[in-house]
Write an enzyme that holds these catalytic residues in place. Structure first.
Site, PDB file in Angstrom:
ATOM      1  N   GLY A  92      22.733  11.224 -30.393  1.00 19.77           N
ATOM      2  CA  GLY A  92      23.126  11.377 -29.696  1.00 19.77           C
ATOM      3  C   GLY A  92      23.308  11.409 -27.843  1.00 19.77           C
ATOM      4  N   ALA A  93      23.595   9.485 -28.216  1.00 13.89           N
ATOM      5  CA  ALA A  93      23.805   8.875 -27.035  1.00 13.89           C
ATOM      6  C   ALA A  93      25.115   9.591 -26.511  1.00 13.89           C
ATOM      7  CB  ALA A  93      24.073   7.927 -27.076  1.00 13.89           C
ATOM      8  N   GLY A  97       0.620  -0.889  -0.291  1.00 19.69           N
ATOM      9  CA  GLY A  97       0.035  -0.251   0.193  1.00 19.69           C
ATOM     10  C   GLY A  97       0.824   1.200   0.362  1.00 19.69           C
ATOM     11  N   GLY A  98       0.304   2.603   0.696  1.00 18.54           N
ATOM     12  CA  GLY A  98       0.861   3.738   0.198  1.00 18.54           C
ATOM     13  C   GLY A  98       2.561   3.339   1.452  1.00 18.54           C
TER      14      GLY A  98
END
Length: 515
Positions: free
Chosen positions: A405-406, A172-173
């Site tokens: 771009g890498a 859960g949280g």
């Protein structure tokens, strides 16, 4: 009227009750599952006789659903401070034997006290998680406790090391606090993390799955990337914490001067590790092990996004962070998961003044419709942002391919690299020779009587032009072309030169979560 000795005896009785947690039967049941108790975990983690407990007598004040009669010794969590290898740390450990280690208002307050003390004293906070989740009987007060913890996780991110060890359920949280910390360690067959449990999933979607299949250690280390390290036992997990703090907590105090001590730094084997054929894969981890001090490399996220390698090591006994492409997987290209892995690790190193070494052999960003539709642009931008933001010493070594771009993204000069070295085998270009030839010379190739021969000729011409590091070196994008066998020497000297860089001991608060 009680005399002082009676009061002292009463104090010891109360203390014993707190230390027994949920009682002998529940403590033994915990051990039968192959788990240590909360206090055993703390004594295993910390230096001998260093633990000082805080708030042992804190109690809940809930009066709903029978809680007015319920006893919760220690409030289901053990908190305090101690040392690891002589360095001050603050800790909390859920006690599953007390109401399943569930979190209520006062339980949360004990943890919050530790987090605040850790921040005030510039010391790490370590959480040993083993909890059933929010204490339902306390309702919104329990939820508010989680919120207060999350707030501090974020507020102190990048200021003090935060490490989470999952040693039982975390559902859960409760999962969001570990997710906001710097490193998450899980234990095989013992740890589970998920937002929605198996029973709820089955009731809503009809899918049947076990807790281990849904959120076990393997799942989060290999598939989701939510965990960074996996251990076979709890003792091994706690040893990993001690090891990690040696990198995160010591780098602030290191001086720029590195002790050479006559050590042999020349590495003949580095030449043999790189294949003659440019397309042939090899194991980048073998290169890393030759560059760093012996047995000093600790890989992070080893089972997730294997086309990238990140981890801590030492060079000349100085802590460093290492980012590298792994040609064994996807030719070392950058996909979405690799981008997230690299960006997060760069920010972690930068937060705690750990110099960054980047070893580049990258063909580019991984192509494909799925990658594009899932946001490779957005995820790739995280790498650019992280490197450009980092102000610790940053040194890059280009081993073989550095395309497109890498190449720019992986700590190029344009993004603020302090020093860029290249091996003679380095190829720095917009793309590989085959793709470039097909684009640049498309008409010439297609119009030729022998297109295949023309393509080979154009590929060869392009390769001769760019399949070396000297064009980039001539433009100042590479500082020096070096003998691979001397890589360690050049890195040592670079770190020595950059020893004063990085706003040492100034808290950046960049945090570990990439934008």
């Amino acid at each position: 009227m009680m005399d002082i000795y009676d009061k002292i005896n009463e104090m010891y009785d109360r203390r014993t009750k707190v230390e027994m947690g949920g009682g002998i039967e529940r403590l033994e049941k915990q051990r039968q599952k192959g788990k240590l108790t909360a206090r055993e975990r703390l004594h295993t983690l910390l230096d001998d006789d260093s633990f000082l407990e805080t708030n042992p007598y804190m109690e809940h004040r809930c009066h709903y659903f029978g809680m007015e009669e319920a006893e919760a010794p220690g409030e289901g969590v053990v908190t305090g401070t101690g040392t690891i290898n002589g360095q001050r740390v603050y800790v909390f450990a859920h006690d599953f034997t007390v109401m399943g280690g569930s979190l209520g208002e006062m339980h949360a307050k004990k943890i919050l006290n530790m987090m605040d003390l850790a921040a005030k004293n510039d010391a790490p906070i370590i959480g040993l998680n083993d909890s059933a989740g929010a204490r339902i009987q306390e309702g919104v007060a329990a939820l508010n406790g989680y919120g207060e913890i999350f707030y501090r996780n974020m507020k102190y991110s990048g200021r003090i090391p935060q490490i989470s060890v999952i040693m039982g359920p975390c559902a859960g949280g409760a999962v969001y606090s570990p997710a906001l910390t710097d490193v998450v360690i899980m234990v095989e067959e013992i740890s589970q993390m998920f937002i929605t449990g198996p029973k709820v999933i089955e009731s809503i979607t009809g899918e049947r799955i076990t807790a281990e299949e849904l959120g076990g250690a393997r799942v989060h280390n290999e598939k989701s990337g939510n965990a960074h390290l996996i251990a076979r036992t709890e003792e091994e997990a706690l040893a990993l914490v001690r090891q990690l703090l040696g990198y995160l907590n010591s780098s602030k105090d290191q001086e720029g001067n590195l002790e050479w001590q006559g050590e042999q730094h020349y590495r003949d084997s580095l030449v043999d590790l790189l294949p003659d054929q440019g397309e042939k894969p090899y194991d980048m981890k073998a290169v890393i092990r030759e560059i760093v001090d012996e047995d000093s490399f600790t890989e992070i996220h080893a089972h997730f996004a294997r086309n990238a390698v990140v981890g801590f090591g030492r060079i000349g006994d100085r802590a460093i962070g290492i980012i590298a492409n792994q040609p064994k997987y996807l030719a070392g290209s950058l996909d979405i998961d690799a981008c997230d892995k690299i960006a997060r690790f760069v920010r972690l190193c930068n937060s705690f003044s750990v110099p960054i070494i980047t070893l580049v052999d990258v063909t580019g960003f991984f192509p494909g419709v799925q990658e594009e539709h899932h946001g490779i642009i957005r995820h790739g931008a995280k790498v650019l942002y992280a490197y450009a933001e980092a102000d610790v010493p940053k040194v890059t070594v280009i081993l073989r391919k550095a395309y497109g771009g890498a190449y720019v993204a992986l700590n190029s000069k344009a993004l603020g690299a302090d020093v860029v070295f290249a091996w003679p085998s380095a190829e720095i270009a917009v793309m590989g020779d085959e793709g470039a030839a097909n684009i640049l010379f498309h008409k010439e190739i297609e119009g030729n009587d022998d297109p295949d021969a023309a393509r080979r000729e154009k590929r060869k011409a392009y390769k001769e032009r760019f399949a070396n590091p000297y064009v980039a070196a001539g433009l100042g994008m590479v500082d020096d072309v070096i003998d691979p066998r001397e890589t360690r020497i050049h890195l040592l000297r670079s770190l020595e030169m950059l020893g004063g860089k990085g706003c040492k001991n100034i808290k950046r608060n960049h945090g570990n979560i990439p934008l």
